[in-house]
Every structure is written in structure tokens, then in C-alpha cells.
Scaffold this motif. Structure first.
Motif, short mmCIF file in Angstrom:
data_model
loop_
_atom_site.label_atom_id
_atom_site.label_comp_id
_atom_site.label_asym_id
_atom_site.label_seq_id
_atom_site.Cartn_x
_atom_site.Cartn_y
_atom_site.Cartn_z
N HIS A 87 0.94 -1.31 -0.03
CA HIS A 87 -0.06 -0.04 0.30
C HIS A 87 0.92 1.36 -0.19
N PHE A 88 1.85 1.24 0.77
CA PHE A 88 2.95 2.49 0.78
C PHE A 88 3.63 2.71 -0.48
N ALA A 89 3.89 1.67 -1.23
CA ALA A 89 4.53 1.77 -2.55
C ALA A 89 3.61 2.25 -3.36
N GLN A 90 2.35 1.77 -3.43
CA GLN A 90 1.19 2.23 -4.45
C GLN A 90 0.97 3.67 -4.14
N THR A 91 1.18 4.28 -3.00
CA THR A 91 0.59 5.41 -2.59
C THR A 91 1.52 6.62 -2.33
N ALA A 92 2.43 6.19 -1.74
CA ALA A 92 3.82 7.09 -1.36
C ALA A 92 5.12 7.31 -1.88
N MET A 93 5.34 6.29 -2.85
CA MET A 93 6.56 6.25 -3.37
C MET A 93 6.43 6.58 -4.97
N THR A 94 7.71 7.19 -5.58
CA THR A 94 7.87 7.84 -6.76
C THR A 94 7.94 6.66 -7.75
N ASP A 95 7.58 6.85 -8.93
CA ASP A 95 7.86 5.80 -9.91
C ASP A 95 9.28 5.49 -10.03
N THR A 96 10.23 6.10 -9.75
CA THR A 96 11.42 5.87 -9.99
C THR A 96 12.06 4.93 -8.97
N VAL A 118 4.73 -7.33 -8.95
CA VAL A 118 3.58 -6.73 -9.65
C VAL A 118 3.00 -5.82 -8.98
N PRO A 119 2.50 -5.90 -7.59
CA PRO A 119 1.67 -5.00 -6.90
C PRO A 119 2.70 -3.92 -6.81
N VAL A 120 3.87 -3.96 -6.44
CA VAL A 120 4.86 -3.00 -5.82
C VAL A 120 5.27 -2.07 -7.14
N GLY A 121 5.64 -2.80 -8.04
CA GLY A 121 6.44 -2.29 -9.30
C GLY A 121 5.48 -1.80 -10.46
N LEU A 122 4.28 -2.57 -10.69
CA LEU A 122 3.49 -2.37 -12.04
C LEU A 122 2.09 -1.73 -11.69
N VAL A 123 1.35 -2.13 -10.64
CA VAL A 123 0.06 -1.55 -10.29
C VAL A 123 0.05 -0.37 -10.10
#
Length: 207
Positions: free
Chosen positions: A87-96, A154-159
Motif C-alpha cells: 500500500h505504501f509503495a502504491q500511494t507514497a513512493m515515486t515511480d523511479t 507486480v503490486p509494488v512495481g507495476l500496479v
């Protein structure tokens, strides 16, 4: 001793599927290497030591990058709970950041699957492992990498990513998978060794 190592392998495999903590997931994921290494190295065929060493080095080398990605994600999220990290990766992290996390997770999981071209350890490990070890390898152990990709990569890097690199990443991943499907099927087609046939068919269907 043989059955003890098989039971240890079973514990580690079950641990991967029931872990809800990112570090615990990684620990169990790596623990599967140890029993399989000894099962191949002690009870395998004539080239068992080379096969066991290649199996261990390939999978461990890829997993170093997975550990780095897992630690970075957990530290940034402030927790190692897998659901919270995703959830943190999808909402708070940059695409890089998500791009590099994706590469880190794929480095370990793609070897374990194995995806083309990091599949070369599998035919030798299949051939040299005792029959029970080959069954575990084909039936469950290879699926740990697939589970890791679906659970984390997949959920961390692609969704939910809208970066310019996403179509290129998907294109290259798709290309490698398609090459693996065709290559694995063609090589399996000409095998005269049943274990190698299973190994290359695994490369094909997992692709």
C-alpha cells in the motif's frame, strides 16, 4: 537424514506461502535453498556437486538484490508487513523508486521461476536430483518465484504506475516470457531424458 531434509524443505516452502512479514518471507524463501542443496548434493546423480553448486549460486545471487529491495521498502514504509508495504509503495513512493524495487524483486524471483535467460541451472538440477527432489522442484519450488512475482513484484512495481518506462518494461518482460515459452517447448520436444523434458517444459509453461 534424507527425510529430515525433505521435511525441512516442506517447512520452508510452507513458510513462504503463509508469511505476512516481508523479512520473514525472504528468510523462508532463502531457507528453501539449504535443504535442496543437500538433497541434490548428497543423494543426486554423478554430477550432483556441480548441479547443487550451480543451483545455490544462481538462486542466491539473484536473491541478494531481492533482499536489498525488501529492506529498502520496509525501511521507507516503516513496517515490514507485506500489505502495508505494498500500500505504501502504491500511494507514497515515486515511480523511479518503484522501478528499482521492481528490478530488485524480479532479479531474485525470475531466477527461481526460472524465466529465460536465467533458467540454465534448472535442467542440470532436475537431472541430477533424486526423483523425489525433482518432483518437489517441479511441483512446488519453482512456483515460489511465481508467487513472489504476483505477491510483491507486480503490486509494488507495476500496479498504478503511469511512468514512461512502464510500456517498455512490460514489452521486455513479455518478450522474455514468450521466448521462454517457445524455446522451452522446442527443447523439451527433442529430449530423451524424462527429467530434462520436465525441466524444459517447466521453463515453457512458467514463461
Amino acid at each position: 537424514q534424507y527425510y529430515a531434509w525433505m521435511l525441512a524443505l516442506l517447512v520452508a516452502m510452507l513458510g513462504v506461502f503463509i508469511a505476512r512479514d516481508l523479512l520473514l518471507f525472504y528468510v523462508f524463501f532463502e531457507l528453501t535453498l539449504v535443504p535442496m542443496f543437500f538433497i541434490i548434493g548428497i543423494w543426486g546423480g554423478p554430477d550432483r556437486r556441480y548441479a547443487a553448486g550451480k543451483f545455490f549460486l544462481f538462486t542466491f545471487a539473484g536473491s541478494v538484490f531481492t533482499l536489498a529491495a525488501a529492506v529498502y521498502l520496509g525501511v521507507r514504509a516503516g513496517t515490514f508487513d507485506i500489505s502495508s508495504c505494498v500500500h505504501f509503495a502504491q500511494t507514497a513512493m515515486t515511480d523511479t523508486e518503484r522501478f528499482w524495487l521492481l528490478l530488485g524483486f524480479l532479479a531474485g524471483f525470475a531466477v527461481k521461476v526460472p524465466l529465460f535467460p536465467v533458467h540454465t541451472w534448472l535442467p542440470l538440477a532436475h537431472t541430477e536430483a533424486p526423483t523425489a527432489g525433482s518432483v518437489i522442484l517441479a511441483g512446488v519450488l519453482l512456483k515460489l518465484g511465481t508467487y513472489g512475482i504476483l505477491r510483491l513484484a507486480v503490486p509494488v512495481g507495476l500496479v498504478g504506475v503511469s511512468a514512461a518506462w512502464l510500456p517498455h518494461m512490460l514489452w521486455w518482460l513479455g518478450l522474455l516470457c514468450v521466448v521462454g515459452v517457445i524455446y522451452g517447448a522446442l527443447v523439451a520436444w527433442v529430449q530423451r531424458d524424462i527429467k530434462k523434458l520436465v525441466a524444459y517444459s517447466s521453463v515453457s509453461h512458467l514463461g
